[in-house]
Design a protein around this motif. Sequence first.
Motif, PDB file in Angstrom:
ATOM      1  N   LYS A 119      -1.578  -2.353  58.449  1.00  0.00           N
ATOM      2  CA  LYS A 119      -1.652  -4.154  57.842  1.00  0.00           C
ATOM      3  C   LYS A 119      -0.007  -4.180  57.651  1.00  0.00           C
ATOM      4  CE  LYS A 119      -4.570  -5.317  60.936  1.00  0.00           C
ATOM      5  NZ  LYS A 119      -4.014  -5.921  62.064  1.00  0.00           N
ATOM      6  N   ILE A 120       0.857  -5.149  58.158  1.00  0.00           N
ATOM      7  CA  ILE A 120       2.279  -4.687  56.850  1.00  0.00           C
ATOM      8  C   ILE A 120       2.299  -6.075  56.438  1.00  0.00           C
ATOM      9  CG2 ILE A 120       4.604  -4.134  56.966  1.00  0.00           C
ATOM     10  CD1 ILE A 120       4.244  -2.224  59.171  1.00  0.00           C
ATOM     11  N   ALA A 121       2.253  -6.723  55.543  1.00  0.00           N
ATOM     12  CA  ALA A 121       2.421  -8.013  55.048  1.00  0.00           C
ATOM     13  C   ALA A 121       3.802  -8.232  55.481  1.00  0.00           C
ATOM     14  CB  ALA A 121       1.746  -7.827  53.299  1.00  0.00           C
ATOM     15  N   TYR A 122       5.127  -7.852  55.466  1.00  0.00           N
ATOM     16  CA  TYR A 122       5.869  -8.565  55.693  1.00  0.00           C
ATOM     17  C   TYR A 122       6.032  -8.663  56.506  1.00  0.00           C
ATOM     18  CZ  TYR A 122      11.262  -8.961  56.765  1.00  0.00           C
ATOM     19  OH  TYR A 122      12.200  -9.203  56.828  1.00  0.00           O
ATOM     20  N   GLY A 123       5.781  -7.439  57.769  1.00  0.00           N
ATOM     21  CA  GLY A 123       5.531  -7.901  59.417  1.00  0.00           C
ATOM     22  C   GLY A 123       4.634  -9.289  60.334  1.00  0.00           C
ATOM     23  N   ILE A 124       3.360  -9.375  59.745  1.00  0.00           N
ATOM     24  CA  ILE A 124       3.242 -10.530  59.620  1.00  0.00           C
ATOM     25  C   ILE A 124       4.005 -11.823  59.200  1.00  0.00           C
ATOM     26  CG2 ILE A 124       0.322 -11.824  59.271  1.00  0.00           C
ATOM     27  CD1 ILE A 124      -0.922  -8.275  59.405  1.00  0.00           C
ATOM     28  N   ASP A 125       3.900 -11.838  57.654  1.00  0.00           N
ATOM     29  CA  ASP A 125       4.577 -13.123  58.015  1.00  0.00           C
ATOM     30  C   ASP A 125       5.554 -13.646  58.619  1.00  0.00           C
ATOM     31  OD1 ASP A 125       2.846 -12.655  55.692  1.00  0.00           O
ATOM     32  OD2 ASP A 125       3.555 -12.940  54.109  1.00  0.00           O
ATOM     33  N   ARG A 126       6.549 -12.402  58.875  1.00  0.00           N
ATOM     34  CA  ARG A 126       7.561 -13.049  59.067  1.00  0.00           C
ATOM     35  C   ARG A 126       7.681 -13.485  60.716  1.00  0.00           C
ATOM     36  NH1 ARG A 126      11.539 -14.167  61.873  1.00  0.00           N
ATOM     37  NH2 ARG A 126      13.341 -13.073  62.392  1.00  0.00           N
ATOM     38  N   TYR A 127       6.544 -12.809  61.037  1.00  0.00           N
ATOM     39  CA  TYR A 127       6.798 -13.161  63.230  1.00  0.00           C
ATOM     40  C   TYR A 127       5.687 -14.601  63.181  1.00  0.00           C
ATOM     41  CZ  TYR A 127       9.304  -8.813  64.152  1.00  0.00           C
ATOM     42  OH  TYR A 127      10.835  -8.507  64.193  1.00  0.00           O
ATOM     43  N   THR A 128       4.750 -14.822  61.878  1.00  0.00           N
ATOM     44  CA  THR A 128       3.945 -15.476  61.797  1.00  0.00           C
ATOM     45  C   THR A 128       4.870 -17.049  61.741  1.00  0.00           C
ATOM     46  OG1 THR A 128       1.858 -14.215  61.150  1.00  0.00           O
ATOM     47  CG2 THR A 128       1.927 -16.377  61.073  1.00  0.00           C
ATOM     48  N   ASN A 129       5.486 -17.035  60.881  1.00  0.00           N
ATOM     49  CA  ASN A 129       6.134 -17.501  60.177  1.00  0.00           C
ATOM     50  C   ASN A 129       7.094 -19.129  61.435  1.00  0.00           C
ATOM     51  OD1 ASN A 129       5.142 -18.015  57.459  1.00  0.00           O
ATOM     52  ND2 ASN A 129       6.475 -16.156  56.535  1.00  0.00           N
ATOM     53  N   GLU A 130       7.931 -17.569  62.111  1.00  0.00           N
ATOM     54  CA  GLU A 130       8.561 -18.048  63.097  1.00  0.00           C
ATOM     55  C   GLU A 130       8.118 -18.335  64.540  1.00  0.00           C
ATOM     56  OE1 GLU A 130      12.081 -18.200  65.332  1.00  0.00           O
ATOM     57  OE2 GLU A 130      11.575 -17.603  63.095  1.00  0.00           O
ATOM     58  N   VAL A 131       7.213 -18.101  64.762  1.00  0.00           N
ATOM     59  CA  VAL A 131       5.995 -18.095  65.682  1.00  0.00           C
ATOM     60  C   VAL A 131       5.904 -20.060  65.664  1.00  0.00           C
ATOM     61  CG1 VAL A 131       4.093 -18.401  66.904  1.00  0.00           C
ATOM     62  CG2 VAL A 131       5.434 -16.653  66.582  1.00  0.00           C
ATOM     63  N   ASN A 132       5.078 -19.760  64.312  1.00  0.00           N
ATOM     64  CA  ASN A 132       5.605 -21.374  63.594  1.00  0.00           C
ATOM     65  C   ASN A 132       6.835 -22.558  63.333  1.00  0.00           C
ATOM     66  OD1 ASN A 132       5.270 -23.372  60.673  1.00  0.00           O
ATOM     67  ND2 ASN A 132       2.769 -23.203  61.465  1.00  0.00           N
ATOM     68  N   ARG A 133       7.477 -22.112  63.639  1.00  0.00           N
ATOM     69  CA  ARG A 133       9.017 -22.289  63.095  1.00  0.00           C
ATOM     70  C   ARG A 133       9.113 -22.959  64.884  1.00  0.00           C
ATOM     71  NH1 ARG A 133      14.084 -22.307  65.019  1.00  0.00           N
ATOM     72  NH2 ARG A 133      14.308 -20.339  66.108  1.00  0.00           N
ATOM     73  N   LEU A 134       9.203 -21.827  66.027  1.00  0.00           N
ATOM     74  CA  LEU A 134       9.123 -22.099  67.005  1.00  0.00           C
ATOM     75  C   LEU A 134       8.033 -23.033  67.587  1.00  0.00           C
ATOM     76  CD1 LEU A 134       9.772 -18.393  68.369  1.00  0.00           C
ATOM     77  CD2 LEU A 134      11.290 -20.682  68.181  1.00  0.00           C
TER      78      LEU A 134
END
Length: 236
Positions: free
Chosen positions: A129-144
Amino acid sequence: MQTQNEPIQLHYWPTPNGWKISIMLEELGVPYEVHYVNIGAGDQFKPEFLAIAPNNRMPAIVDPEGPGGSISVFESGAILQYLGRKFGKFYPSEERARVAVEEWLFWQVGGLGPMAGQAHHFRNYAPEKIAYGIDRYTNEVNRLYGVMDRRLENNRYLGGAEYSIADMASIGWVKPYRDQGQDLEEFPQLKRWFEEIMARPAVIRGLEVGKAEREKLNLAANKDAQAMLFGQRARR
């Protein structure tokens, strides 16, 4: 609409990319037959599949009644465009309307799909569970999702006033929104669109294609299938 006598062969596995084409074929109401490509078992690397899909990714189709004879098409966006042109539905012929549909089709192909896929991976399948990867892509999907929500404020559908291949391309990627760490209550216009598209009979049927096969795979628990899918390098 042009008729289809021989069934279109759909090489498919029930994922958001595969659903695009099963939905389109159900919407068109043309005959088709499903050839399952079990991506967890490595079917995508079989020579007969690579002959029609050199990127070893499904979906792909073979249309026995293509222009001048049988034709194969790979890549989901290209398949949607091909079917839309052939049957004259869900892909407008007027240029300004077509450009709008293509913008949102390629927005999905280049943005929503890859980013949601990465969110799924880091949130659900990554061995660490890599926090940076989780946050990076969860936030980008939220933006989209926010981009979609703004688009849908003044348009019933992604491409404009009419339902199109752009909507079919995106719906399967929004369907598992919870697994992407998203809440549709934050996006009222996206939620309205999502509920309308998900209620269409052809969408319901398209999403059911291969459902039992998908449940058998249980990717979250199948480490061999995960290794097959997530550790790929170039093959010759």
